[in-house]
Design a protein around this motif. Structure first.
Motif, PDB file in Angstrom:
ATOM      1  N   LEU A 214       0.823  -1.208   0.000  1.00  0.00           N
ATOM      2  CA  LEU A 214       0.000   0.000   0.000  1.00  0.00           C
ATOM      3  C   LEU A 214       0.858   1.260   0.000  1.00  0.00           C
ATOM      4  CD1 LEU A 214      -2.839  -1.024   2.472  1.00  0.00           C
ATOM      5  CD2 LEU A 214      -3.064  -0.647   0.016  1.00  0.00           C
ATOM      6  N   LEU A 218       0.410   3.848  -3.018  1.00  0.00           N
ATOM      7  CA  LEU A 218      -0.355   5.066  -2.739  1.00  0.00           C
ATOM      8  C   LEU A 218       0.484   6.273  -2.360  1.00  0.00           C
ATOM      9  CD1 LEU A 218      -3.283   3.490  -0.685  1.00  0.00           C
ATOM     10  CD2 LEU A 218      -3.143   3.866  -3.147  1.00  0.00           C
ATOM     11  N   VAL A 224       1.051   7.008 -11.124  1.00  0.00           N
ATOM     12  CA  VAL A 224       0.123   5.933 -10.805  1.00  0.00           C
ATOM     13  C   VAL A 224       0.472   4.682 -11.609  1.00  0.00           C
ATOM     14  CG1 VAL A 224      -2.290   5.220 -10.970  1.00  0.00           C
ATOM     15  CG2 VAL A 224      -1.727   7.498 -10.133  1.00  0.00           C
ATOM     16  N   SER A 227       3.631   2.990 -10.076  1.00  0.00           N
ATOM     17  CA  SER A 227       3.339   2.409  -8.769  1.00  0.00           C
ATOM     18  C   SER A 227       2.488   1.158  -8.900  1.00  0.00           C
ATOM     19  CB  SER A 227       2.627   3.436  -7.889  1.00  0.00           C
ATOM     20  OG  SER A 227       3.453   4.555  -7.641  1.00  0.00           O
ATOM     21  N   THR A 273      -0.903   9.649   1.553  1.00  0.00           N
ATOM     22  CA  THR A 273      -1.312   9.045   0.287  1.00  0.00           C
ATOM     23  C   THR A 273      -1.374  10.152  -0.766  1.00  0.00           C
ATOM     24  OG1 THR A 273      -3.692   9.385   0.610  1.00  0.00           O
ATOM     25  CG2 THR A 273      -2.719   7.385   1.551  1.00  0.00           C
ATOM     26  N   ARG A 274      -1.796   9.793  -1.951  1.00  0.00           N
ATOM     27  CA  ARG A 274      -1.921  10.777  -3.033  1.00  0.00           C
ATOM     28  C   ARG A 274      -3.085  11.746  -2.789  1.00  0.00           C
ATOM     29  NH1 ARG A 274       1.005   8.678  -7.406  1.00  0.00           N
ATOM     30  NH2 ARG A 274       1.539   6.470  -7.167  1.00  0.00           N
ATOM     31  N   SER A 418      -5.549   3.345  -6.965  1.00  0.00           N
ATOM     32  CA  SER A 418      -4.678   4.460  -6.597  1.00  0.00           C
ATOM     33  C   SER A 418      -5.286   5.799  -7.017  1.00  0.00           C
ATOM     34  CB  SER A 418      -3.298   4.276  -7.240  1.00  0.00           C
ATOM     35  OG  SER A 418      -2.409   5.277  -6.834  1.00  0.00           O
ATOM     36  N   ILE A 421      -8.120   6.684  -4.627  1.00  0.00           N
ATOM     37  CA  ILE A 421      -7.601   7.148  -3.344  1.00  0.00           C
ATOM     38  C   ILE A 421      -7.240   8.630  -3.447  1.00  0.00           C
ATOM     39  CG2 ILE A 421      -5.652   6.973  -1.751  1.00  0.00           C
ATOM     40  CD1 ILE A 421      -7.661   4.756  -1.361  1.00  0.00           C
ATOM     41  N   GLN A 422      -6.776   9.041  -4.607  1.00  0.00           N
ATOM     42  CA  GLN A 422      -6.435  10.454  -4.817  1.00  0.00           C
ATOM     43  C   GLN A 422      -7.687  11.320  -4.875  1.00  0.00           C
ATOM     44  OE1 GLN A 422      -3.311  11.438  -7.541  1.00  0.00           O
ATOM     45  NE2 GLN A 422      -4.431  13.159  -8.391  1.00  0.00           N
TER      46      GLN A 422
END
Length: 591
Positions: A214, A218, A224, A227, A273-274, A418, A421-422
């Motif tokens: 993670l 992230l 992205v 990653s 995180t992002r 990812s 999450i951003q």
């Protein structure tokens, strides 16, 4: 003066391509201004010079063509004999034949291939199919026997009117991040609430593997795309390119380097995180000693791969390997065999010479692989129909390179995760505690993010098989959100039939008929009296996961999978889903 026209063509091609942005292929609106990461590369990809793999190149790229120049064209023409590789032209195919013939003429591609026990006319030596490893087992490749699922199913439960609601989810026995990824990726567009997700497992290796993955996936910095590709390898590949391994070391130092102190009783970490959310982790300090030793060890790649091969190709497990291969189509047998030999999840034709560092998430501090030979099927527990579609989008033939399809499918899912999450407000809490102790701690408010002790979803996994249904309900049932009519506790069981005599059939010539009859008449998973005393009820109609694998969630009356031959092959043969697993959902009565 000599002009390199190919160089200029490559520059022009890059200028003509659309600039990659965070919103690429995610369903979100792209920003009018490209992000900084669109112009930067950390070199974390699987290709040459650390480039990410987004299309299938000519297979002659893994060989030296005429004049010592590798072909870098896109693969267009599939090998008609194996469907595992593609070439840009007949010329490249002919140049590569001296190497490719070792693959194309392999016995596994023979439709008449048979397991060794048939050739030798003997009884196979197979592991007991009813054997279940202990819940604290550390096998890397021990995937669950079912595809990942969305534990929220927001539109089917709370509905579109709840898009701004804050929600809290709990996965008490999470062995990997697949359900986490699936849940976030299925959030409906426009969700604007805060989502707090708790993942717990009492196995320190599994928890810290998830934490590192993670962090890699992230953390702000790399694109992205990069990653997601590295996280894909961290989940399944035994080795990594050097730059990728270096970035993983950076992430482990970020997690453990400055915060870790043996004088403290508890190890805690907070990672950016992002997006707006964060990754939080809390574990007993004594528990992280072994994983940190794993991540900082210095064994060689040769030692690591030799250890893995000794386990994978252990002669005592030869029949278990042949059992897996015997149900597969010829090209899929060869694809899986290549994964066993190389330990890298990638398109079949990818040049793996840059993978020269061990993936330290998969080996003990002494370089011993922590896997089981008969379970080393990375497709186990995946929706292979979705895997096929992802491969087709990237130019692969699913009839051949099925593991290359899995590479692109998993990378795509991680990239989507990812990006979300951003965009969304999501916090991930990763814990490593005994489930019973954790439930009591939450109930008295020791975790600030969950001080109300009210979860909208609780997934206890297969803990009921080890602890019993009654104890699990007593521990976690009171922690459901009594103000939400859709709140739910979900579990699954592989041992439910032990209390239901004759509910399954084994070692019987009429097994299929008996299995069908028993499934039709199988008693419901018993809802103990303690469920009623806790204000819980066993749902007749599920809204999170169907009662059996292969049955659509919306088909409440359907008891058995109704699949075509190809669908059955994808789900239960190469996907290795467990037909005996049953799911149960408990709702709560509102206060």
């Amino acid at each position: 003066m000599i002009t390199d026209y190919r160089y200029y063509r490559e520059i022009l091609a890059r200028l003509q391509k659309p600039v990659f942005s965070i919103a690429h292929n995610t369903g979100f609106n792209a920003s009018s201004t490209p992000s900084l990461e669109a112009y930067m590369s950390y070199g974390l990809g699987s290709g040459i010079h650390g480039k990410t793999v987004s299309e299938l190149l000519c297979s002659n790229a893994s060989n030296r063509g005429a004049g010592g120049v590798s072909c870098s064209n896109t693969g267009l023409l599939a090998c008609t004999q194996c469907s595992l590789v593609k070439y840009c032209s007949g010329r490249c195919q002919r140049q590569h034949w001296s190497r490719h013939r070792l693959v194309c003429e392999h016995p596994y591609l023979d439709s008449g291939w048979e397991p060794s026990w048939i050739i030798e006319n003997r009884q196979p030596l197979l592991k007991d199919p009813t054997f279940l490893p202990p819940s604290n087992s550390v096998e890397v490749y021990k995937n669950s026997g079912y595809p990942p699922y969305d534990i929220l199913q927001l539109t089917c439960n709370e509905g579109i009117d709840s898009l701004d609601d804050d929600l809290k989810l709990c996965m008490t026995a999470a062995g990997d991040i697949r359900n986490l990824v699936e849940t976030v990726n299925r959030l409906p567009p426009g969700y604007s609430g805060r989502l707090d997700i708790l993942l717990n497992n009492n196995n320190t290796i599994l928890v810290n593997r998830m934490l590192v993955i993670l962090c890699v996936l992230l953390s702000p910095g790399p694109s992205v795309e990069e990653s997601a590709e590295l996280a894909t390898h961290l989940m399944y590949s035994a080795s990594l390119p050097e730059t990728a391994a270096s970035y993983m070391r950076y992430c482990t130092n970020l997690i453990y380097g400055e915060c870790f102190s043996e004088r403290e009783m508890s190890f805690q970490a907070t990672l950016r995180t992002r997006g707006r959310g964060k990754i939080y982790s809390a574990q007993p300090t004594v528990s992280i000693k072994r994983p940190t030793e794993m991540f900082s060890s210095t064994y060689s790649l040769t030692k690591a791969l030799d250890s893995r091969r000794e386990v994978i190709f252990d002669p005592l497990h030869m029949d278990d390997r042949d059992r897996i291969l015997s149900g597969l189509k010829p090209a899929h047998r060869q694809a899986l065999n290549r994964f066993w030999e190389t330990g890298v999840l990638a398109p079949f034709s990818l040049d793996l010479r840059t993978f020269n560092c061990p993936n330290k998430l998969m080996f003990t501090p002494r370089g011993e692989w922590i896997g089981l030979p008969s379970d080393a099927n990375p497709l186990q527990g995946w929706d292979v129909s979705a895997v096929r579609r992802a491969g087709i989008r990237h130019g692969l033939d699913p009839a051949g390179d099925i593991l290359g399809c899995l590479f692109f499918h998993l990378k795509s899912e991680l990239r989507e995760f990812s990006s979300r999450i951003q965009e969304y407000n999501i916090n991930i809490h990763l814990l490593q505690y005994d489930s019973r102790l954790l439930s009591k701690g939450i109930s008295i408010g020791v975790l600030p993010a969950f001080s109300e002790a009210a979860f909208d979803r609780i997934d206890i996994g297969d803990m009921a098989d080890q602890m019993g249904v009654a104890e699990c309900l007593a521990d976690w049932g009171p922690l459901l959100n009594r103000k939400n009519s859709s709140s739910c506790l979900i579990m699954h069981s592989k041992r439910w039939y032990e209390e239901s005599p004759n509910s399954i059939a084994r070692n019987n010539p009429r097994a299929l008929k008996i299995l069908t009859e028993r499934c039709q008449a199988t008693p419901k998973l018993e809802a103990p009296a303690i469920g009623e005393s806790l204000g819980l009820y066993l749902r007749e109609v599920h809204s999170i996961h169907s009662k059996r694998i292969g049955v659509p969630l919306q088909s409440g009356a359907q008891k058995l999978p109704n699949l075509s031959k190809e669908e059955f092959y994808d789900l239960f043969t190469i996907g290795a889903a467990d037909l005996t697993i049953r799911f149960a959902e408990f709702g709560c009565r509102l206060t």
